[in-house]
Design an enzyme around this catalytic site. Structure first.
Site, PDB file in Angstrom:
ATOM      1  N   HIS B  94     -21.853  16.562 132.072  1.00 27.65           N
ATOM      2  CA  HIS B  94     -21.054  16.917 133.384  1.00 27.65           C
ATOM      3  C   HIS B  94     -20.913  15.678 134.073  1.00 27.65           C
ATOM      4  O   HIS B  94     -20.968  14.738 133.442  1.00 27.65           O
ATOM      5  CB  HIS B  94     -23.169  16.854 133.292  1.00 27.65           C
ATOM      6  CG  HIS B  94     -23.426  16.822 135.382  1.00 27.65           C
ATOM      7  ND1 HIS B  94     -22.889  15.280 136.487  1.00 27.65           N
ATOM      8  CD2 HIS B  94     -23.565  17.755 135.934  1.00 27.65           C
ATOM      9  CE1 HIS B  94     -23.104  16.094 138.046  1.00 27.65           C
ATOM     10  NE2 HIS B  94     -23.167  17.610 137.801  1.00 27.65           N
ATOM     11  N   GLU B 142     -15.752  21.320 138.420  1.00 31.32           N
ATOM     12  CA  GLU B 142     -16.210  20.880 139.166  1.00 31.32           C
ATOM     13  C   GLU B 142     -14.988  19.385 139.854  1.00 31.32           C
ATOM     14  O   GLU B 142     -15.400  18.796 138.903  1.00 31.32           O
ATOM     15  CB  GLU B 142     -18.101  19.949 138.471  1.00 31.32           C
ATOM     16  CG  GLU B 142     -19.126  21.293 138.915  1.00 31.32           C
ATOM     17  CD  GLU B 142     -20.551  20.590 138.771  1.00 31.32           C
ATOM     18  OE1 GLU B 142     -20.858  20.723 139.655  1.00 31.32           O
ATOM     19  OE2 GLU B 142     -20.467  19.799 138.082  1.00 31.32           O
TER      20      GLU B 142
END
Lengths: 224, 224, 224, 224
Positions: B94, B142
């Site tokens: 992440h 992202e």
């Protein structure tokens, strides 16, 4: 970019190749490169770049760069700094200095921006294929368990070399592929070529050799 | 693997979704998943996995695993441990917890070995393409500069989504692609689908919402 | 803070003490603590905290916390989260999970803020003295080369224990000092006490024992 | 060790002080040091050490070393290598390059072994006290939130300086204490001395100055 097939000697942080002894190695390699016209590169510690560059004739690489921008990054290795010292390329993500995926990508972008050849090291076929997606100049596949050992990757695991070549070329045909780990002889270099590699990356095989010149001459002979 | 199109809600380390409040979020999402038959997943902190799993009906993911083997790895997140707590998948790499390339590869291998769906987060088209070479279950693109912001990636940079989809599918057609950053509405979810994405990964858009149920219903409506 | 002299069992990431087997270990230790009134603590993986806490009677520690604040810290171990799961303390800077100096300081501050006992692990006399300056609840000196081995630190290097006790007390008299590495028997526990330690931190000596109850009873007997 | 009171200029990775411009800064500082007999030190990137040393007269520090031993540590900064390039000291644990506690200890040990003055940077009174337990040559307290700013730590938070001096001296009376962050003028240098500091560590105040010589002369005047 430097010509292929290529032999890159990474002198690591061995005392046998730190400071004046890094320069001695660069001198020897430069002499052999001039004599044989082989494409040789030395990758040295940042504090040894300028002295090795000052000899002329041999391309000098950094062993590592950090993806940081100029400014407030005390103690990190700035791409612009190794370039200013005369390096023309750099290893990235060496087995002994792994980087985050996003940072490998940023290092390649930064290397391109300042004009450094980028050689991304990888550990298996999957990470070689992944690295290809980032479009470095070269990828060097080195199975960690064979690094510093006595058996060349080309003998111990030839499939990892040929499969990495295939995987990389399937994603990015223009990216060169080197192999390393346990490489010591001209035969190993020849075997690498036969497996589709564009050269070799090695360290202890040269640095720790009793007769470095003899080993280098043998490696160069293997390029034919 | 969970069905697509999918909505993964990463509750991060917000106090609004820690401990009993993580369980409350999982309960709400479970109810809506049952009612609407939408494919919803919640990604929670490791200490909250078992309580969220105990509710039943909603797949629970870890937010992170480490690539370490069982044994002497005090304080690292063992894949076997989150699996034992009932997680069925995990985020990897992440934006707030980047990993080394070799470790992302090792995490995917470990996730496969213990039976966890692997969702690798990436920051641009190049790293999405790279991640595809590692064959995770899904890749979630992202752009870091849009994470936590007010404008959805599907509006601010639709090309990064469609280009990531293309890049990933060119390397590994079976790998699903999600997008995230700034996603808040059903329209954003619909736009993601139109750009070729198999779903969305979001966090603050749900967790920080005044009316979480309303936002979730709107997001789910966008899946149609 | 938990009473001293104390025995802290760190179950690490051994499969023999993950998931239901962590709970089994906590149950056994809880029973022995109730029976003997000895001060025992178990340090478990974050995903196992709540189930171990649910048993009651035995204080449960986390093996690690990160110094991050609540919010956007996906995949990091939030002090508030392990507290919410019922942990009453935490190891910090374990030999297998070393932290930056500034982060150790921040972890102690965060542990105090949420009400967790802080046990900072160190590797030698100098780092024990340094850690004392940060005022944790306890310091556990464990020479890395003896961890997981067959000879107790109290036999192999008794001076490192007594010198650490002296160094820590010279800086911060109220900070408790534990020792660990190779600790396996009641004799080792008694020796630790004689060297000035307030208890022991151990792992494989208990987790890998054929008869865990027997080993624990022997260790507890050494507290007298 | 270099004489105190001392002014250490860390040129960071500013382009204004990389390569030939690092050498220009070292030349200017060397001239002023000779003329004024002030104790000045420049801390430069590793690739710039040898060229700055070649000027003579000004002690040159590295900005960072890694605690690794000679050998297989590709891309890490070997203490022996910066020493071979002519550095006589090094910063350790700079705010922009924090290290683990055990590694700070190892860096100091390695610096001592090869003959480098060690300057450990810290962020508050607690970490300054901790660092004192490791016995470096000097400790430089720099509150991170003031680094690169317009207000000197000696004005914004004089207590952090005087309390750090007290804390360090209580643990290790022989360790010198510097302060930094926002330091720009001779007045700041004088204030540092009044607060008990043995000198200052600064960066942007000199490197980013329109008239570097003027700023350096003012700083030197503040030493009286």
């Amino acid at each position: 970019m430097e010509q292929t097939p290529i032999i890159i000697v990474n002198v690591k942080t061995y005392l046998e190749s730190t400071g004046p002894r890094a320069v001695a190695m660069a001198r020897l390699m430069g002499t052999l490169a001039s004599e044989t016209k082989a494409s040789l590169v030395i990758a040295v510690q940042p504090s040894d770049i300028s002295a090795c560059v000052a000899l002329g004739r041999l391309p000098v690489y950094a062993q590592h760069i950090d993806p940081m921008p100029p400014g407030s990054c005390t103690g990190w290795v700035l791409p612009e700094a190794v370039k200013a010292a005369g390096a023309v390329g750099t290893l990235i993500n060496h087995s002994e200095h792994r980087l985050r995926l996003a940072d490998i990508d940023a290092c390649i972008t930064r290397a391109n921006a300042v004009g450094l050849t980028s050689v991304v090291c990888t550990n298996n076929v999957a990470t070689s294929k992944a690295a290809a997606g980032l479009l470095p100049s070269m990828i060097a596949i080195e199975p960690p368990e064979l690094i510093g050992g006595d058996i060349s990757v080309t003998t111990a695991d030839p499939r990892i070399v040929s499969d990495s070549v295939k995987a990389v070329k399937s994603v990015a045909p223009g990216v060169k592929v080197l192999c390393g780990a346990g490489v010591k002889t001209g035969e190993d270099v020849t075997a690498a070529g036969r497996l589709g590699a564009d050269g070799v990356l090695l360290a202890s095989g040269v640095v720790k050799a009793k007769d470095q010149e003899k080993v280098l001459r043998d490696l160069i002979a293997g390029l034919r």
